[in-house]
Write an enzyme that holds these catalytic residues in place. Structure first.
Site, PDB file in Angstrom:
ATOM      1  N   LYS A  60     -42.096  -4.605 -35.731  1.00  0.00           N
ATOM      2  CA  LYS A  60     -41.503  -5.433 -34.679  1.00  0.00           C
ATOM      3  C   LYS A  60     -42.476  -6.423 -34.035  1.00  0.00           C
ATOM      4  CE  LYS A  60     -37.905  -2.225 -33.152  1.00  0.00           C
ATOM      5  NZ  LYS A  60     -37.417  -1.448 -31.999  1.00  0.00           N
ATOM      6  N   GLY A  87     -43.269  -0.259 -28.474  1.00  0.00           N
ATOM      7  CA  GLY A  87     -42.428  -1.448 -28.566  1.00  0.00           C
ATOM      8  C   GLY A  87     -41.129  -1.323 -27.792  1.00  0.00           C
TER       9      GLY A  87
HETATM   10  P1  NAP Z   1     -43.699   2.847 -31.099  1.00  0.00           P
HETATM   11  O1  NAP Z   1     -43.931   1.426 -30.728  1.00  0.00           O
HETATM   12  O2  NAP Z   1     -44.368   3.399 -32.292  1.00  0.00           O
HETATM   13  O3  NAP Z   1     -44.093   3.744 -29.816  1.00  0.00           O
HETATM   14  C1  NAP Z   1     -44.084   5.144 -29.911  1.00  0.00           C
HETATM   15  C2  NAP Z   1     -44.222   5.747 -28.522  1.00  0.00           C
HETATM   16  O4  NAP Z   1     -44.080   7.161 -28.652  1.00  0.00           O
HETATM   17  C3  NAP Z   1     -45.598   5.503 -27.883  1.00  0.00           C
HETATM   18  O5  NAP Z   1     -45.453   5.459 -26.494  1.00  0.00           O
HETATM   19  C4  NAP Z   1     -46.363   6.757 -28.333  1.00  0.00           C
HETATM   20  O6  NAP Z   1     -47.443   7.085 -27.470  1.00  0.00           O
HETATM   21  C5  NAP Z   1     -45.289   7.814 -28.172  1.00  0.00           C
HETATM   22  N1  NAP Z   1     -45.533   8.986 -28.997  1.00  0.00           N
HETATM   23  C6  NAP Z   1     -45.429   9.102 -30.335  1.00  0.00           C
HETATM   24  N2  NAP Z   1     -45.702  10.365 -30.720  1.00  0.00           N
HETATM   25  C7  NAP Z   1     -46.001  11.063 -29.610  1.00  0.00           C
HETATM   26  C8  NAP Z   1     -46.374  12.411 -29.347  1.00  0.00           C
HETATM   27  N3  NAP Z   1     -46.502  13.307 -30.335  1.00  0.00           N
HETATM   28  N4  NAP Z   1     -46.608  12.794 -28.085  1.00  0.00           N
HETATM   29  C9  NAP Z   1     -46.483  11.894 -27.077  1.00  0.00           C
HETATM   30  N5  NAP Z   1     -46.129  10.605 -27.240  1.00  0.00           N
HETATM   31  C10 NAP Z   1     -45.883  10.183 -28.494  1.00  0.00           C
HETATM   32  O7  NAP Z   1     -42.132   3.147 -31.330  1.00  0.00           O
HETATM   33  P2  NAP Z   1     -40.901   2.428 -30.610  1.00  0.00           P
HETATM   34  O8  NAP Z   1     -40.399   1.327 -31.456  1.00  0.00           O
HETATM   35  O9  NAP Z   1     -41.257   2.154 -29.189  1.00  0.00           O
HETATM   36  O10 NAP Z   1     -39.785   3.590 -30.689  1.00  0.00           O
HETATM   37  C11 NAP Z   1     -39.868   4.759 -29.890  1.00  0.00           C
HETATM   38  C12 NAP Z   1     -38.643   5.637 -30.147  1.00  0.00           C
HETATM   39  O11 NAP Z   1     -37.453   4.949 -29.729  1.00  0.00           O
HETATM   40  C13 NAP Z   1     -38.423   5.980 -31.625  1.00  0.00           C
HETATM   41  O12 NAP Z   1     -37.965   7.299 -31.691  1.00  0.00           O
HETATM   42  C14 NAP Z   1     -37.321   5.020 -32.062  1.00  0.00           C
HETATM   43  O13 NAP Z   1     -36.545   5.518 -33.130  1.00  0.00           O
HETATM   44  C15 NAP Z   1     -36.497   4.942 -30.790  1.00  0.00           C
HETATM   45  N6  NAP Z   1     -35.689   3.719 -30.661  1.00  0.00           N
HETATM   46  C16 NAP Z   1     -34.356   3.886 -30.512  1.00  0.00           C
HETATM   47  C17 NAP Z   1     -33.567   2.773 -30.325  1.00  0.00           C
HETATM   48  C18 NAP Z   1     -32.088   2.947 -30.140  1.00  0.00           C
HETATM   49  O14 NAP Z   1     -31.351   1.977 -30.205  1.00  0.00           O
HETATM   50  N7  NAP Z   1     -31.629   4.159 -29.853  1.00  0.00           N
HETATM   51  C19 NAP Z   1     -34.111   1.481 -30.308  1.00  0.00           C
HETATM   52  C20 NAP Z   1     -35.506   1.365 -30.450  1.00  0.00           C
HETATM   53  C21 NAP Z   1     -36.286   2.504 -30.626  1.00  0.00           C
HETATM   54  P3  NAP Z   1     -48.915   6.470 -27.750  1.00  0.00           P
HETATM   55  O15 NAP Z   1     -48.902   5.080 -27.184  1.00  0.00           O
HETATM   56  O16 NAP Z   1     -49.815   7.392 -27.028  1.00  0.00           O
HETATM   57  O17 NAP Z   1     -49.115   6.480 -29.241  1.00  0.00           O
END
Ligand code: NAP
Length: 263
Positions: A51, A114
């Site tokens: 993204k 993101g």
């Molecule tokens: P991203 O940019 O990779 O960010 C991941 C986030 O999760 C970061 O804050 C990361 O913390 C944290 N994280 C990952 N593993 C962790 C763990 N074991 N313990 C604590 N924190 C952890 O991903 P993203 O795009 O923001 O997406 C995040 C989630 O939202 C995903 O599950 C995605 O599928 C979901 N999502 C859903 C929708 C929807 O429409 N429902 C839309 C977008 C995203 P750090 O910064 O410390 O690594």
């Protein structure tokens, strides 16, 4: 899930289009975008981990996508690709549908990736306070600084492992899990059932499983639980509207999503 939701929308509006998922390696992103351009594609979504990186290969970003620095929707205008981000508006729509009052609310965001970034920019126009809690606190601070340059509101950050999370949960009107924790039925953050209360709205962006442990715990404490599948449909509806300039058949899209997994 997105192919199921978008193809149902195309069928019901009799738009001759098809939505197909492609798995793209990081090292192939630029060439994949060029290929889509050569094929004359009308639009596409972009998901993790592309993204942010994809912004470099687009011709234009809309104002919000530029501010957030991340794109999940691209629309083609001829051979020109314009990037948008519909995650924030999708989340706001979902919370409003569930009955949440956004104006003057106190929002707690778990995560600073993101999705959290996109949501923070969207909440910042309405909320009174935003608390951002992340495993990597530096990332939360960077988001705080970016938001404070643009919005005048109270923004606090903390570590996910810190003591302040209890108070943040208790004080929040809206709590959003924008981390990937909770996938596969696990939930690790140190959040207790008795910190939630009636009147709170808890949105979990994780949609596999649809009913996460966080949502179960929040609901059992009297809070309103809102699942990520609803948001997936709403952000997809916004993408559909960008690509087609037509209203999205949201009910059809919800039904298609429900058939894949109960909402
Ligand atoms: P991203 O940019 O990779 O960010 C991941 C986030 O999760 C970061 O804050 C990361 O913390 C944290 N994280 C990952 N593993 C962790 C763990 N074991 N313990 C604590 N924190 C952890 O991903 P993203 O795009 O923001 O997406 C995040 C989630 O939202 C995903 O599950 C995605 O599928 C979901 N999502 C859903 C929708 C929807 O429409 N429902 C839309 C977008 C995203 P750090 O910064 O410390 O690594």
């Amino acid at each position: 899930m997105s192919p199921v939701i978008q193809n149902a929308a195309f069928r019901s509006t009799r738009i001759k289009a098809v939505y197909i998922p492609f798995c793209v390696n990081k090292s192939d992103l630029r060439r994949s975008i060029d290929a889509l351009r050569a094929l004359g594609i009308r639009g596409f979504n972009v998901t993790a981990p592309h993204k942010v990186e994809v912004c470099r290969y687009l011709d234009k970003l809309d104002r919000l996508a530029k501010e957030i620095g991340s794109v999940n929707t691209v629309a083609a205008n001829g051979k020109l690709f314009c990037g948008y981000n519909t995650d924030g508006i999708g989340a706001l729509r979902t919370l409003e549908e569930a009955g949440a009052q956004l104006d003057g609310s106190s929002v707690l965001l778990l995560g600073a990736g993101g999705a959290s970034r996109a949501l923070a920019y969207s909440f910042a126009s309405n909320a009174r306070t935003i608390r951002i809690v992340n495993r990597t606190v530096l990332k939360a601070r960077q988001l705080q600084h970016r938001l404070q340059k643009r919005f005048k509101l109270d923004i606090t950050v903390a570590s996910l492992a810190g003591e302040s999370i209890k108070q943040f949960v208790e004080d929040a009107d809206i709590i959003v899990n924008a981390t990937s924790m909770g996938q596969n039925g696990r939930f690790d953050p140190p959040i207790r059932k008795n910190w939630f209360h009636q009147g709170q709205f808890v949105l979990d962006l994780v949609y596999r499983p649809v009913e996460t442990v966080l949502l179960k715990v929040a609901r059992s404490a009297g809070a309103t639980a809102v699942n990520g599948l609803r948001m997936l449909v709403n952000q997809g509806a916004c993408s559909f509207e960008i690509w087609t300039s037509r209203s999205a058949p949201v009910a059809v899209m919800h039904k298609a999503a429900r058939q894949e997994g109960p909402m």
